[in-house]
Write a protein that holds these residues in place. Structure first.
Motif, mmCIF file in Angstrom:
data_model
loop_
_atom_site.group_PDB
_atom_site.id
_atom_site.type_symbol
_atom_site.label_atom_id
_atom_site.label_comp_id
_atom_site.label_asym_id
_atom_site.label_seq_id
_atom_site.Cartn_x
_atom_site.Cartn_y
_atom_site.Cartn_z
ATOM 1 N N PHE A 432 -31.193 -23.829 -46.887
ATOM 2 C CA PHE A 432 -31.220 -23.642 -48.337
ATOM 3 C C PHE A 432 -30.492 -22.359 -48.733
ATOM 4 C CE2 PHE A 432 -35.463 -26.148 -48.621
ATOM 5 C CZ PHE A 432 -34.754 -27.345 -48.562
ATOM 6 N N GLN A 433 -30.656 -21.301 -47.931
ATOM 7 C CA GLN A 433 -29.973 -20.041 -48.247
ATOM 8 C C GLN A 433 -28.457 -20.186 -48.156
ATOM 9 O OE1 GLN A 433 -31.993 -16.147 -47.031
ATOM 10 N NE2 GLN A 433 -32.766 -17.565 -45.498
ATOM 11 N N LYS A 434 -27.997 -20.973 -47.170
ATOM 12 C CA LYS A 434 -26.549 -21.186 -47.034
ATOM 13 C C LYS A 434 -26.010 -22.001 -48.204
ATOM 14 C CE LYS A 434 -26.480 -20.935 -41.985
ATOM 15 N NZ LYS A 434 -26.356 -21.708 -40.726
ATOM 16 N N GLU A 435 -26.798 -22.994 -48.628
ATOM 17 C CA GLU A 435 -26.364 -23.840 -49.746
ATOM 18 C C GLU A 435 -26.361 -23.082 -51.066
ATOM 19 O OE1 GLU A 435 -28.110 -28.131 -48.113
ATOM 20 O OE2 GLU A 435 -29.056 -27.114 -49.789
ATOM 21 N N ASP A 436 -27.316 -22.182 -51.258
ATOM 22 C CA ASP A 436 -27.523 -21.525 -52.550
ATOM 23 C C ASP A 436 -27.682 -20.024 -52.336
ATOM 24 O OD1 ASP A 436 -28.320 -20.588 -54.984
ATOM 25 O OD2 ASP A 436 -29.938 -22.043 -55.287
ATOM 26 N N PRO A 437 -26.663 -19.225 -52.669
ATOM 27 C CA PRO A 437 -26.753 -17.775 -52.441
ATOM 28 C C PRO A 437 -27.801 -17.078 -53.299
ATOM 29 C CG PRO A 437 -24.773 -18.327 -53.672
ATOM 30 C CD PRO A 437 -25.376 -19.616 -53.244
ATOM 31 N N THR A 438 -28.331 -17.748 -54.330
ATOM 32 C CA THR A 438 -29.367 -17.118 -55.164
ATOM 33 C C THR A 438 -30.769 -17.345 -54.608
ATOM 34 O OG1 THR A 438 -29.658 -19.059 -56.604
ATOM 35 C CG2 THR A 438 -27.933 -17.485 -57.207
ATOM 36 N N PHE A 439 -30.881 -18.170 -53.563
ATOM 37 C CA PHE A 439 -32.180 -18.441 -52.938
ATOM 38 C C PHE A 439 -32.348 -17.506 -51.754
ATOM 39 C CE2 PHE A 439 -34.838 -20.829 -49.867
ATOM 40 C CZ PHE A 439 -35.972 -20.994 -50.645
ATOM 41 N N ARG A 440 -33.426 -16.727 -51.766
ATOM 42 C CA ARG A 440 -33.654 -15.730 -50.723
ATOM 43 C C ARG A 440 -35.018 -15.949 -50.062
ATOM 44 N NH1 ARG A 440 -29.157 -15.150 -50.620
ATOM 45 N NH2 ARG A 440 -27.798 -13.423 -51.226
ATOM 46 N N VAL A 441 -35.073 -15.693 -48.764
ATOM 47 C CA VAL A 441 -36.309 -15.826 -47.994
ATOM 48 C C VAL A 441 -36.540 -14.540 -47.224
ATOM 49 C CG1 VAL A 441 -37.539 -17.129 -46.216
ATOM 50 C CG2 VAL A 441 -35.931 -18.300 -47.717
ATOM 51 N N GLY A 442 -37.744 -14.037 -47.269
ATOM 52 C CA GLY A 442 -38.080 -12.829 -46.511
ATOM 53 C C GLY A 442 -39.540 -12.865 -46.112
ATOM 54 N N LEU A 443 -39.905 -12.010 -45.154
ATOM 55 C CA LEU A 443 -41.288 -11.905 -44.685
ATOM 56 C C LEU A 443 -41.832 -10.547 -45.071
ATOM 57 C CD1 LEU A 443 -43.489 -13.376 -42.941
ATOM 58 C CD2 LEU A 443 -42.700 -11.965 -41.047
ATOM 59 N N ASP A 444 -42.951 -10.543 -45.792
ATOM 60 C CA ASP A 444 -43.609 -9.284 -46.147
ATOM 61 C C ASP A 444 -44.386 -8.798 -44.930
ATOM 62 O OD1 ASP A 444 -45.357 -7.285 -47.037
ATOM 63 O OD2 ASP A 444 -45.403 -8.108 -49.069
ATOM 64 N N PRO A 445 -43.967 -7.683 -44.316
ATOM 65 C CA PRO A 445 -44.630 -7.235 -43.077
ATOM 66 C C PRO A 445 -46.074 -6.816 -43.282
ATOM 67 C CG PRO A 445 -43.094 -5.554 -43.870
ATOM 68 C CD PRO A 445 -42.904 -6.758 -44.742
ATOM 69 N N GLU A 446 -46.454 -6.452 -44.500
ATOM 70 C CA GLU A 446 -47.817 -5.972 -44.743
ATOM 71 C C GLU A 446 -48.783 -7.109 -44.963
ATOM 72 O OE1 GLU A 446 -49.857 -3.199 -48.088
ATOM 73 O OE2 GLU A 446 -48.187 -2.339 -46.992
ATOM 74 N N SER A 447 -48.372 -8.097 -45.779
ATOM 75 C CA SER A 447 -49.291 -9.194 -46.087
ATOM 76 C C SER A 447 -49.098 -10.388 -45.163
ATOM 77 C CB SER A 447 -49.090 -9.652 -47.543
ATOM 78 O OG SER A 447 -47.796 -10.216 -47.713
ATOM 79 N N GLY A 448 -47.957 -10.431 -44.446
ATOM 80 C CA GLY A 448 -47.682 -11.553 -43.569
ATOM 81 C C GLY A 448 -47.227 -12.800 -44.314
ATOM 82 N N GLN A 449 -46.982 -12.685 -45.622
ATOM 83 C CA GLN A 449 -46.580 -13.836 -46.417
ATOM 84 C C GLN A 449 -45.067 -14.044 -46.341
ATOM 85 O OE1 GLN A 449 -48.119 -12.474 -50.207
ATOM 86 N NE2 GLN A 449 -49.855 -13.853 -50.077
ATOM 87 N N THR A 450 -44.667 -15.313 -46.362
ATOM 88 C CA THR A 450 -43.251 -15.633 -46.501
ATOM 89 C C THR A 450 -42.922 -15.632 -47.986
ATOM 90 O OG1 THR A 450 -43.266 -16.978 -44.499
ATOM 91 C CG2 THR A 450 -41.457 -17.344 -46.050
ATOM 92 N N ILE A 451 -41.968 -14.791 -48.401
ATOM 93 C CA ILE A 451 -41.624 -14.635 -49.812
ATOM 94 C C ILE A 451 -40.295 -15.337 -50.077
ATOM 95 C CG2 ILE A 451 -41.208 -12.990 -51.674
ATOM 96 C CD1 ILE A 451 -43.995 -12.766 -50.511
ATOM 97 N N ILE A 452 -40.294 -16.272 -51.032
ATOM 98 C CA ILE A 452 -39.035 -16.873 -51.468
ATOM 99 C C ILE A 452 -38.757 -16.413 -52.895
ATOM 100 C CG2 ILE A 452 -39.161 -18.886 -49.958
ATOM 101 C CD1 ILE A 452 -40.145 -20.538 -52.305
#
Length: 701
Positions: A432-452
């Motif tokens: 999805f990130q490759k298809e759409d440069p405005t879509f971002r995925v990251g991992l919050d190291p403190e809460s352990g949540q995957t943030i999109i």
């Protein structure tokens, strides 16, 4: 790689005599042909050496990865606590970030019970596969059913395991399905450890259960732990190998504290350790020799002997605890690493169908042709899933593999790793990130949540829906957790004496000093200064005191978030010649911090974002009014043609959903950018709201 290795060895064998045959007389210059041949031979030798070195390096890396892998199952009689135990294992290894019970009031159910019927009836129906990491080791886990009606799920799961945990109830003891499961483990020659669960229950008797395992299951076993108390008084465990006592503290038992064996248990502990050594000595010659010679048995000697005996299926170490009460799970995980075999320590055989099904020992290397066993098929929300245990070779997406049962070749369409009923689709998010440069995925190291993150709620809703439809995975979505902080606003004194006496060596440690806020702009978040003059506290206890204060700062009392911008000064204290220890002073520091924290007038800090808005000037009043509602402070305002650009500072907690809001108030013509600025003190009403929410959430745990 295999072809390259064989080619290299041929070159080595053919060119070495060739170069000797062409060695010219010393007086004559070598001919051009001879020189070329020698040069070619040297290149071949160099190439072969490089290939061997690379192969040896790859093999060493592969062996190391196999040494740090465990393939285990968890089996037991129904309602012995298998799924609850697995849930705790996943929580402590960081695989999940909150605990749900099998029959929990929240209605979520345990992670490994993914079917609605499993959650409704509180039992495991299908084997569920998952994996986790513990102390640098990868542990692949299968949680199997306990009810006799689903015993085939256990049977096919055990075929592919290298080790297992047999869970026994400390009240019910060895029951009918316990006998069936143990018989299956014996049939497939699986090394195992036992875990006597539910020591917090009324009527718990682990020694009765241990003896039942010896008589009914013919286990050659011994306890590697002794419980500290039973039933309501169950507090912790004593490790008979290391001779240390452990308590499990924190809201979910995540903090394991080691301390000396209680003096009132010394006789029992020594007796059980001697019994452990005797039982292991009966099946391990190295330990028997040391034991018969009356040599002192070290922890490392005993641990190595237990491992040899367990891997050889001559001994079963018995662990104890209460998974529901969050006690004893971490030592059990250590036992899985210490005593259960890695894939290289287990002999696996295949049947050669071209040679009257003769048994063939599998090497277990990636260089060999693929040999794998499909031990489970599942037709469900992901389409047909085939669960594989790979014994030899490598499998890749797009490969053609041969099914020996049907005689057909099958193409591998895709590969996934299973976490109960969730597939790892990080590949999908990357796509999805490759298809759409405005879509971002990251991992919050403190809460352990995957943030999109993306262009707005609808944008993200579409991607969540795509994940559900295209990858058949239900994603649980919600507002991200805000990384609040706590700090203090004034100096406060502390003077705390930690004194505990329960027979034998006690605990004694006194710490005096003060806490104060760090000056703004100091750059640091935590400072500890030892200002003691003289030896009121021996210098070897000072690091433990600092460690205690640092641990206390990990969770403030207001909302449980880390405490920052704090300086702790130690000015005085007292120690006892016998009872003082690192643990005593560490606990004294923790309690001293809690004692003075309220007097230091703590406040909550929230992340503040720098937000830049751009919108048509006609909407300026509406946009700034909405920003004021979000407690934004406008710090800049300028015109750019027909548009207005506003710069403001806004609390992050008030910015969720703003992408939709700005479009709503500007008829879709407004836009904004946002970046982190700083942490600022929240207002009094917000602090009260956050504190009350935290207390309410803690009260429901």
């Amino acid at each position: 790689m295999a072809m390259a290795r064989r080619s290299g060895s041929h070159l080595l064998s053919s060119f070495r005599p060739f170069s000797l045959l062409l060695q010219p007389p010393l007086a004559d210059a070598p001919s051009p042909a001879a020189s070329a041949a020698v040069a070619s031979a040297r290149r071949a030798l160099s190439s072969a050496s490089a290939l061997r070195a690379r192969d040896e390096k790859d093999a060493a890396r592969w062996r190391e990865s196999m040494d740090r892998m465990r393939n285990i199952g968890i089996s037991a009689h129904i309602d012995s606590g298998k799924t609850t135990l697995t849930e705790r294992v996943l929580y402590y290894t960081g695989r999940i970030h909150e605990i749900h019970e099998v029959r929990g009031r929240d209605g979520v159910g345990a992670k490994m019970d993914s079917m609605d019927l499993e959650r409704e009836k509180g039992i495991t129906i299908q084997s569920a596969a998952t994996y986790c990491t513990w102390k640098g080791y990868q542990v692949n886990i299968i949680d199997t059913p306990g009810h006799v009606d689903f015993t085939i799920e256990v049977e096919r799961a055990l075929r592919v395991l290298d080790g297992a945990i047999l869970v026994l109830c400390s009240v019910g003891g060895v029951q009918s399905q316990s006998i069936t499961v143990d018989r299956q483990m014996r049939r497939y020659e699986i090394p195992r450890v036992a875990f006597i669960n539910k020591l917090d229950r009324m009527g718990a008797d682990p020694w009765k259960v241990l003896n039942q395992a010896r008589s009914k299951l013919r286990h050659h076993n011994a306890a590697v732990q002794v419980p500290i108390g039973l039933e309501e008084e169950f507090e912790g465990l004593v490790d008979l190998v290391e001779m240390k006592a452990y308590k499990f503290e924190g809201s979910s038992g995540q903090n394991v504290t080691a301390y000396d064996v209680p003096s009132n248990m010394a006789d029992l502990v020594n007796e059980k350790r001697r019994e452990l050594i005797e039982v292991v000595s009966e099946v391990d010659d190295q330990l028997a020799e040391a034991f018969l010679n009356d040599e002192p048995i070290t922890a490392n000697q005993l641990k190595a002997a237990i491992r040899r005996a367990t891997v050889a299926r001559k001994f079963i170490p018995v662990y104890m605890g209460s998974a529901f009460k969050n006690k004893g799970v971490q030592p059990l995980l250590d036992g899985v690493l210490d005593y259960l075999p890695c894939p290289l320590e287990v002999d696996n055989y295949a049947l050669d169908q071209n040679n009257s099904e003769e048994k063939v020992l599998l090497a277990g290397t990636p260089a060999e042709p693929l040999v794998a066993l499909a031990f489970k098929l599942e037709e469900g929300r992901f389409g047909q899933l085939t669960y594989l245990r790979i014994y030899d070779g490598v499998i890749r997406k797009g490969d053609f593999i041969y099914n020996v049962n049907t005689g057909k070749k099958i193409k591998v369409p895709r590969l996934v790793r299973m976490h109960s009923n969730e597939m790892e689709f990080s590949k999908a998010l990357n796509r999805f990130q490759k298809e759409d440069p405005t879509f971002r995925v990251g991992l919050d190291p403190e809460s352990g949540q995957t943030i999109i993150s993306g262009m707005g709620e609808l944008h993200l809703d579409i991607y969540v829906e795509r994940i559900k439809r295209e990858y058949k995975v239900d994603a649980k979505v919600g507002k991200p957790r805000v990384n609040f902080r706590e700090t203090i606003t004034q100096r406060a004194e502390f003077d705390y004496l930690h004194k505990k006496q329960s027979g034998g060596q006690g605990q004694y440690g006194r710490v005096c000093g003060y806490v104060e806020p760090l000056p703004s702009g100091s750059g640091g978040k935590f400072e500890f200064d030892n200002m003691i003059i003289g030896q009121a506290i021996p210098s070897n206890f000072i690091p433990a005191i600092e460690k205690g204060f640092r641990e206390a700062c990990n969770s403030g009392s207001l909302i449980g978030h880390p405490v920052e911008n704090i300086r702790i000064v130690l000015t005085d204290g007292a120690s006892h010649q016998v009872d003082s220890s690192e643990l005593a002073f560490k606990l004294a520091a923790i309690y001293a911090f809690r004692q003075c924290y309220t007097a230091a007038k703590p406040v909550i800090l929230e992340p503040v974002m720098k937000v830049e808005l751009k919108f048509p000037t006609e909407f300026q009043g509406t946009v700034t009014g909405d920003m004021n509602k979000r407690k934004g402070i406008i710090v800049g305002n300028e015109q750019e043609g027909d548009d207005t650009i506003v710069v403001c500072h806004v609390p992050l907690n008030n910015m969720f959903g703003y992408a939709t809001a700005i479009r709503s108030v500007t008829q879709g013509k407004g836009e904004f950018t946002m970046e982190y600025l700083e942490h600022n003190i929240v207002s009094q009403d917000v602090q009260m709201q956050l504190v009350n929410s935290y207390k309410a959430a803690k009260g429901t745990e």
